[in-house]
Design an enzyme around this catalytic site. Structure first.
Site, PDB file in Angstrom:
ATOM      1  N   SER A 148       0.069  -3.489   9.242  1.00  0.00           N
ATOM      2  CA  SER A 148       0.526  -4.138   8.017  1.00  0.00           C
ATOM      3  C   SER A 148       0.658  -5.631   8.211  1.00  0.00           C
ATOM      4  O   SER A 148       1.071  -6.103   9.265  1.00  0.00           O
ATOM      5  CB  SER A 148       1.877  -3.567   7.571  1.00  0.00           C
ATOM      6  OG  SER A 148       2.327  -4.232   6.404  1.00  0.00           O
ATOM      7  N   LYS A 202       2.992   4.317   7.943  1.00  0.00           N
ATOM      8  CA  LYS A 202       2.356   3.211   7.220  1.00  0.00           C
ATOM      9  C   LYS A 202       2.210   3.552   5.738  1.00  0.00           C
ATOM     10  O   LYS A 202       2.384   2.689   4.865  1.00  0.00           O
ATOM     11  CB  LYS A 202       0.977   2.914   7.828  1.00  0.00           C
ATOM     12  CG  LYS A 202       0.160   1.849   7.076  1.00  0.00           C
ATOM     13  CD  LYS A 202       0.906   0.521   6.959  1.00  0.00           C
ATOM     14  CE  LYS A 202      -0.005  -0.640   6.601  1.00  0.00           C
ATOM     15  NZ  LYS A 202      -0.764  -0.491   5.365  1.00  0.00           N
ATOM     16  N   HIS A 205       5.556   3.025   4.222  1.00  0.00           N
ATOM     17  CA  HIS A 205       5.733   1.564   4.130  1.00  0.00           C
ATOM     18  C   HIS A 205       5.105   1.041   2.849  1.00  0.00           C
ATOM     19  O   HIS A 205       5.707   0.272   2.100  1.00  0.00           O
ATOM     20  CB  HIS A 205       5.099   0.896   5.354  1.00  0.00           C
ATOM     21  CG  HIS A 205       4.878  -0.577   5.229  1.00  0.00           C
ATOM     22  ND1 HIS A 205       3.849  -1.125   4.467  1.00  0.00           N
ATOM     23  CD2 HIS A 205       5.539  -1.640   5.765  1.00  0.00           C
ATOM     24  CE1 HIS A 205       3.890  -2.431   4.543  1.00  0.00           C
ATOM     25  NE2 HIS A 205       4.904  -2.778   5.329  1.00  0.00           N
ATOM     26  N   ASN A 206       3.872   1.466   2.579  1.00  0.00           N
ATOM     27  CA  ASN A 206       3.176   0.978   1.394  1.00  0.00           C
ATOM     28  C   ASN A 206       3.824   1.491   0.122  1.00  0.00           C
ATOM     29  O   ASN A 206       3.847   0.789  -0.899  1.00  0.00           O
ATOM     30  CB  ASN A 206       1.705   1.391   1.446  1.00  0.00           C
ATOM     31  CG  ASN A 206       0.910   0.563   2.430  1.00  0.00           C
ATOM     32  OD1 ASN A 206       1.459  -0.019   3.360  1.00  0.00           O
ATOM     33  ND2 ASN A 206      -0.393   0.515   2.251  1.00  0.00           N
ATOM     34  N   GLU A 209       6.647  -0.666  -0.515  1.00  0.00           N
ATOM     35  CA  GLU A 209       6.083  -1.937  -0.989  1.00  0.00           C
ATOM     36  C   GLU A 209       5.813  -1.882  -2.496  1.00  0.00           C
ATOM     37  O   GLU A 209       6.114  -2.834  -3.227  1.00  0.00           O
ATOM     38  CB  GLU A 209       4.796  -2.207  -0.216  1.00  0.00           C
ATOM     39  CG  GLU A 209       4.037  -3.462  -0.592  1.00  0.00           C
ATOM     40  CD  GLU A 209       2.735  -3.562   0.163  1.00  0.00           C
ATOM     41  OE1 GLU A 209       1.684  -3.766  -0.470  1.00  0.00           O
ATOM     42  OE2 GLU A 209       2.758  -3.424   1.408  1.00  0.00           O
TER      43      GLU A 209
END
Length: 494
Positions: A148, A202, A205-206, A209
């Site tokens: 990232s 990940k 995480h997105n 986001e």
């Protein structure tokens, strides 16, 4: 081996690099992310980097433009593999899906047991699980590594979330640590867990986001519709970035809002079409959370908000929809402060839901994921880097069995301090006709957690009525069913 005729000195240097089998790491796929990652790797003292791209033009261009990197550049996959030291380690930076599978197949035919293949793209974690299992049967280590930070992070230091075996990390770890972002003296990389754990984290995480960006956009929209200009709101965000909301996304929001379009002289944000794109990781987060039975309502509403923004024909074709609204009756300074508090509280919910999903995924797939460590490696390099990630690490270090992030003392107090303002903002936006799906759903989620009793009892009663789905009672153990179509007496079914 093919050697190309370039300018004389360059040709000699190029030929030497082609013939020198000394790379400790290689990169396949030299689009912007792959090129920047290769340059980052090459800039570290102990790394020698081999590069390869299906189109050799990109390889030559990268090699020509950055002679300081001293790359070992190859025209063919065989040359690339032969340029790597054992255990051979290659990072794949190509498009997710079939393209990645194709490169993996090429490498697996040429790699030996103990060699390492790394997928640094945004792969779906279930694909990573499948690939790791297939390659493990050949003795080849496969690592799905979430990376990232975008183009800048790839070049200057990303946050890296590698999965795979502990054996592979012994070789790969020092290389990744050499290029990762650094926060408080620590590299933002950690071995997340086996097989697909890195790509799963990940993905979450997105998802966070998505929620974070939607919440910021809703805060902006409220202030804009209250009469503030983009430039004025930019200053508000800069002030917010000095406090508990300090983060990369708040920082760049101010920059975007301050930008003036050179062609029209208008704020750039007013010229950009109001349709937000998506690459799919937010959708993956919501789908997998549903499968795991984890409510990620803030993330889901952020995904749906982007979907709604993209419904151009439907939005254009709207009839004269009713629009009974009232205006804000609040001084500007007061509104700004209340929106700040609503944004912070909603942000806490987004992270809490995201970490709940990580925990559920770890339990489902037997990953030993350290949630506090995840927060630590997000402190720099990644898109959702923020000041309060240290607070998340502290919370999980103090209580690894924390049932929900927002139950930690710091976050409980933060929400308590924001709750009244949060409710006023959500209610005021509804009265003013301003859509705030992420603010609203985050507040509803919080109220659902704190509720003494939820109306799910009625839903279960309905399910039992039309489908004999049974129910449990609060006053005795067992499972029950009411004979709705008979005498409505209750029977115990177990």
């Amino acid at each position: 081996m093919t050697v190309f005729k370039l300018a004389s000195l360059e040709a000699v240097q190029f030929e030497r690099r082609l013939m020198s089998p000394e790379a400790n790491i290689g990169v396949i796929g030299l689009a912007v992310m792959g090129s920047n990652l290769a340059r980052n790797l090459a800039s570290r003292e102990n790394n020698k980097v081999a590069i390869y791209n299906r189109s050799f033009e990109k390889t030559k261009t990268l090699n020509h433009d950055h002679p300081e990197a001293n790359f070992i550049a190859s025209e063919t996959i065989d040359e690339f593999v032969n340029s790597l030291q054992s255990p051979k380690t290659a990072i794949i930076m190509v498009q997710a899906g079939n393209a990645t599978d194709g490169v993996i197949h090429q490498l697996s035919e040429r790699f030996a047991p103990g060699d390492i293949i790394v997928d640094g793209g945004n792969a779906l974690f279930t694909d990573t699980i499948r690939r790791e299992k297939d390659l493990a049967a050949q003795g080849i280590n496969f690592v799905g590594a979430g990376i990232s930070g975008g183009e800048e992070g790839a070049l200057n230091g990303p946050s890296i979330m590698p999965g795979g075996s502990a054996e592979a990390y012994k070789t790969l770890g020092p290389v990744l640590e050499s290029i990762a972002a650094v926060a408080e003296g620590e590299p933002c990389v950690s071995h997340i867990g086996s097989d697909g754990a890195g790509h799963f984290v990940k993905m979450i995480h997105n998802g966070i986001e998505y929620a974070d960006m939607q919440l910021i956009a809703e805060g902006y929209d409220i202030l804009r519709q209250a009469g503030m200009t983009p430039a004025e709101i930019a200053e508000v965000f800069r002030e917010w970035n000095q406090g508990e909301l300090e983060s990369y996304l708040i920082e760049i929001t101010a920059e975007v809002l301050d930008q003036v379009d050179a062609k029209t002289g208008k704020p750039l944000v007013d010229v950009i079409l109001d349709q937000a794109g998506s690459k799919g990781t937010g959708v993956w987060t919501v789908k997998n959370a549903l499968d795991l039975g984890v409510p990620v309502s803030g993330i889901a509403e952020a995904v749906f908000a982007r979907s709604l923004s993209a419904q151009a024909d439907q939005r254009k074709a709207k009839p004269e929809l009713a629009s009974s609204v009232s205006s804000w009756n609040m001084a500007r300074e007061e509104l700004v402060e209340k929106v700040r508090k609503a944004l912070f509280a909603s942000k806490i919910i987004a992270y809490s839901q995201g970490f709940d999903a990580i925990q559920a995924g770890a339990e489902e797939y037997d990953w030993n994921i350290d949630l506090g460590e995840v927060a630590k490696i997000w402190r720099a390099g990644c898109i959702i880097r923020a000041k309060f990630l240290n607070r998340i690490t502290d919370a999980y270090q103090a209580n690894p069995d924390l049932q929900a992030l927002l139950y930690a003392d710091y976050f409980q107090q933060a929400i308590a301090d924001s709750l009244s303002a949060w409710r006023e903002v959500v209610a005021g936006a509804a009265m003013a006709g301003i859509p705030t799906p992420a603010f609203s759903s985050s507040l509803s989620y919080y109220d659902g957690l704190r509720a003494e009793r939820l109306p799910a009892s009625l839903i279960q009663g309905q399910r039992d009525f039309f489908g004999a789905h049974t129910y449990k009672r609060i006053d005795q153990s067992g499972t029950f069913h009411t004979l709705w179509s008979a005498d409505r007496s209750e029977i115990q079914t177990d």
